[in-house]
Design an enzyme around this catalytic site. Sequence first.
Site, mmCIF file in Angstrom:
data_model
loop_
_atom_site.group_PDB
_atom_site.id
_atom_site.type_symbol
_atom_site.label_atom_id
_atom_site.label_comp_id
_atom_site.label_asym_id
_atom_site.label_seq_id
_atom_site.Cartn_x
_atom_site.Cartn_y
_atom_site.Cartn_z
ATOM 1 N N HIS A 1 3.855 -18.238 -22.150
ATOM 2 C CA HIS A 1 2.702 -18.204 -20.917
ATOM 3 C C HIS A 1 1.120 -17.212 -22.303
ATOM 4 C CE1 HIS A 1 0.780 -17.210 -17.675
ATOM 5 N NE2 HIS A 1 1.456 -17.270 -17.249
ATOM 6 N N TYR B 1 0.489 -10.638 -4.986
ATOM 7 C CA TYR B 1 -0.424 -11.538 -6.043
ATOM 8 C C TYR B 1 -0.418 -13.163 -6.169
ATOM 9 C CZ TYR B 1 -1.686 -11.770 -11.547
ATOM 10 O OH TYR B 1 -2.152 -12.146 -12.325
ATOM 11 N N THR C 1 -7.785 -15.347 -15.867
ATOM 12 C CA THR C 1 -7.315 -15.149 -14.371
ATOM 13 C C THR C 1 -7.518 -13.647 -13.756
ATOM 14 O OG1 THR C 1 -5.155 -14.475 -14.626
ATOM 15 C CG2 THR C 1 -5.449 -16.316 -13.852
#
Length: 688
Positions: free
Chosen positions: A387, A503, A516
């Site tokens: 990630h 979230y 983001t």
Amino acid sequence: ANVAVSYCKLIITNYYSVSERALQFISNLTAVFPFSKYVTEEGQRVVGGVLIGTGLWIAVTFVMRNVLKYLLSWHGWMFNRHDLVVSWSTALWSATAPWPWPSTVLRSVTAPWPWPSTVPQSATVPWPRSSTGPQSATTPRPWSSIVSDWWEEYIYLRGRGPIMVNSNYYAMDFLYVIPTTRQAARAGNSIHAIMMYRRKLDRAQIKPLMVLNTIPMCSSQYERMFNTSRVPGVETDVLQHMNESKHIAVYYKGHFYKVWMFYDGRLLLPREIEQQIERILADKSEPQPGEELLAALTAGDRVPWAKARSQFFSRGKNKQSLDAVEKAAFFVSLDDTEQRYDPENPVQSLDSYGKSLLHGKCHDRWFDKSFNLIVFKNGTMGLNAEHSWADAPVVGHLWEHVLSSDPVRLGYTEDGHCKGNPHPNLPGPQRLQWDIPEECQAVISSSLKVAKALADDVDMHIIPFNNFGKGLIKKCKTSPDGFIQIALQLAHFRDKGKFCLTYEASMTRLFREGRTETVRTCTTQTCDFVRAMMNDKATREEKLKLLKVAAEKHQDLYRLAMTGDGIDRHLFCLYLVSKYLGEDSAFLKEVLSEPWRLSTSQTPLQQLDLFDLKRHPEFVTSGGGFGPVADDGYGVSYIILGEDLINFHISSKHSSPETDSHRFGSNIRKAMLDILDLFQLDNKANNK
Ligand SMILES: *[C@@H]1O[C@H](CO)[C@@H](O)[C@H](O)[C@H]1NC(C)=O
Ligand SMILES: *[C@@H]1O[C@H](CO)[C@@H](O)[C@H](O)[C@H]1NC(C)=O
Ligand SMILES: *[C@@H]1O[C@H](CO)[C@@H](O)[C@H](O)[C@H]1NC(C)=O
């Protein structure tokens, strides 16, 4: 601006055709330069022409940059409701904005506030301790990239817990079709498609993602998609990116191989890659000591891996072999289990499939690699992505390319092989050599133990929700994302009897190097709506009214996040700065300590032109998912496919008495249907 640019080019290249007057001006100008004595008149004209051309070029570039910067920094268009009259500023803006974007200019456009971020940080990725403040971001960088840098470093690279499950995420294959049942052939086509994608990327032929077909999203995250590995360190990991990598690394049943992707100066064709994979599948030799479980090092805690890496893998053949893995274009895992959607046993087969993509056996994926392509025994496949280098939409873009190339453009022969012929004298894959001492094997086993405990605890549930989809939601005049988010709130309340901090990841790639921002989707408005839904006395009209208010609030928050007005990255940076200054803030401590018990993310379908969703709705990815974020929370990833299908990927931990992914799944289903019912559409959900 385009006119001016062409004009400059004209001056430089076709200087003879410039009018007499300009020539006169040029000779006057060149006359003032001292070298004019030594150069012929012709020469002077050339020099003058070049000087003026260059000057104009610079001026025009400067103006264009600033105009572009201004246009791209204005996000007012996003706040125009589609049903309202377009405001004059938007009209003016859209009249000027849609021209072809020169890529060099684009790259240099900066916005004052870049928004980085992610699928939520996991509970095991700690916020920095006070001794490690942002002073490590020493190299001076424009402010615009600092937030992204900090985010990458503190949210991802400094996390000392396992990245498997906690940080890595997956993408899944088609659900209802399997183009071939030959593992080697599926690998052949998909590896070839990935290499073709890399080539397109190298040649800058991948179009940036556009909002409203006009505004490009920042493409910087694509840079480290290939030739990249995360390398463990004791304090922090780093991302290692190679500018050259002509091979891939392959794992099969405890063996590692290096497979060259080029022969005779060209990329291997699908059938040739299949041939190489067939050779690997046919290898019946025994794994070397320690080799079989080696990759478990990448699945466990980071510090033992970092120490083992420098102790046992910094010399000799171990180093060479590790280099072959870490410096590969990407990693391929040939899985010896069979995973697929089984209509006889839909729930269990999908859950096992998702778990396998998320963590496998903990020692058959190289979790540090930017991504792993996983091909299962009977031809289904998927990706597992690290990630830190990018967010899911970037990997999704690659995946859409692969899935659309594979069965349609590349295709298979009738007996399930790749098209084309094997190569008669292609050298075989290279088996990697390891010399792993007992001491290192002990580290491997303890990493495997940590990883196994984590993996076994994952409660995964995947729902292909086909009662209705975007088509009907749009008839309710609600944004599909808002509808789903509100349904999730209702489902969560029914599931746990309470609300929680939620979230939702939104992209901030309208900004340079943006990643983001968080949308906090549990709002006062959604709570009001949920309470009304739980109240038997509330009328349908009241509920609809509250739903509308909640959906509008959600849309507003989403737009604010996308345009840099969210709050969470601000808080994150404030927190880092406070740590750096050594000043504890009770406020920050309190806001940041609340866990995200519901963590959600929509996977956008980006290249709609690649798929024919009307005629072949089955030829589309089934989305992807990620592991649970909080110990007693849920992770939900969803993808909206065409008009009638939404896939949910739900995760939680078995160890929590509060959660149950399957229970939550049925609550989501019920919430979606209940909300749709409010609209009393004559819908097909009722007929099913
Ligand atoms: C890769 O980087 C190395 C060192 O930075 C450089 O010498 C080499 O020319 C580069 N190769 C390519 C293909 O850009
Ligand atoms: C990865 O390696 C290939 C082959 O050496 C090279 O052409 C390509 O530019 C590299 N890709 C990136 C993104 O650096
Ligand atoms: C999967 O492949 C194996 C052999 O490789 C075969 O025996 C089995 O029937 C296949 N399963 C399915 C569901 O096609």
